[in-house]
Design a protein around this motif. Structure first.
Motif, short mmCIF file in Angstrom:
data_model
loop_
_atom_site.label_atom_id
_atom_site.label_comp_id
_atom_site.label_asym_id
_atom_site.label_seq_id
_atom_site.Cartn_x
_atom_site.Cartn_y
_atom_site.Cartn_z
N HIS A 2 0.86 -1.18 0.00
CA HIS A 2 0.00 0.00 0.00
C HIS A 2 0.90 1.23 0.00
O HIS A 2 1.78 1.36 0.84
N GLY A 105 -12.09 6.50 2.99
CA GLY A 105 -12.51 5.11 3.20
C GLY A 105 -11.73 4.14 2.32
O GLY A 105 -11.39 3.04 2.76
N ASP A 106 -11.45 4.57 1.09
CA ASP A 106 -10.65 3.74 0.19
C ASP A 106 -9.23 3.56 0.72
O ASP A 106 -8.67 2.47 0.67
N ALA A 108 -8.31 3.66 3.83
CA ALA A 108 -8.38 2.77 4.98
C ALA A 108 -8.51 1.31 4.54
O ALA A 108 -7.87 0.42 5.11
N LYS A 109 -9.32 1.05 3.51
CA LYS A 109 -9.47 -0.32 3.00
C LYS A 109 -8.16 -0.84 2.43
O LYS A 109 -7.80 -1.99 2.64
N GLN A 110 -7.46 0.02 1.69
CA GLN A 110 -6.17 -0.38 1.14
C GLN A 110 -5.19 -0.74 2.25
O GLN A 110 -4.50 -1.75 2.18
N ALA A 112 -5.81 -1.70 5.28
CA ALA A 112 -6.22 -2.91 5.99
C ALA A 112 -5.89 -4.17 5.18
O ALA A 112 -5.66 -5.24 5.76
N ALA A 113 -5.86 -4.04 3.86
CA ALA A 113 -5.64 -5.20 3.00
C ALA A 113 -4.16 -5.52 2.76
O ALA A 113 -3.85 -6.52 2.14
N THR A 117 2.67 -0.47 4.39
CA THR A 117 2.24 0.82 3.86
C THR A 117 3.46 1.72 3.82
O THR A 117 4.16 1.89 4.81
#
Length: 120
Positions: A2, A105-106, A108-110, A112-113, A117
């Motif tokens: 990320h 939100g995108d 945060a999703k990235q 988390a996946a 980072t």
């Protein structure tokens, strides 16, 4: 991987670094998800930046690295912060075909996946 990037065409030497990091991940078989904020939003705009002219000494151009990543399907996502882009006059019509608008939100999703980072 990320990658959060804030550096745009105003600093070509640093603008290429997130893409070089993604190329390194690609060499290990890992795709990268980008989240572009602030000046980095220009990098996804076909009207605002010529990626074939952005490079650091001794490194390939941003365009060359993006092309290599796309050729190997190693850009999982390239999300452009919509409020950041709109503040800079970048519209949906300006976005490269490999980029899309998104928001916090995108990002945060990235995050988390992915286990890693990087922030530029």
């Amino acid at each position: 991987m990320h990658i959060i990037t804030t550096i745009g065409p105003e600093n070509a030497t640093k603008a290429v670094l997130p893409f070089i990091a993604a190329k390194g991940a690609m060499s290990q078989g890992e795709a990268s998800a980008f989240f572009a904020m602030q000046e980095a939003t220009y990098l996804a705009s076909t009207r605002h930046a010529d990626l074939s002219e952005l490079k650091a000494p001794g490194l390939p151009t941003v365009r060359a690295v993006v092309d290599a990543l796309l050729q190997q399907d190693m850009i999982e996502a390239f999300v452009v912060c919509k409020p950041c882009a709109e503040a800079r006059g970048i519209t949906a019509d300006d976005l490269a075909p490999w980029a899309r608008f998104g928001g916090a939100g995108d990002m945060a999703k990235q995050a988390a996946a992915h286990d890693t980072t990087l922030t530029f």
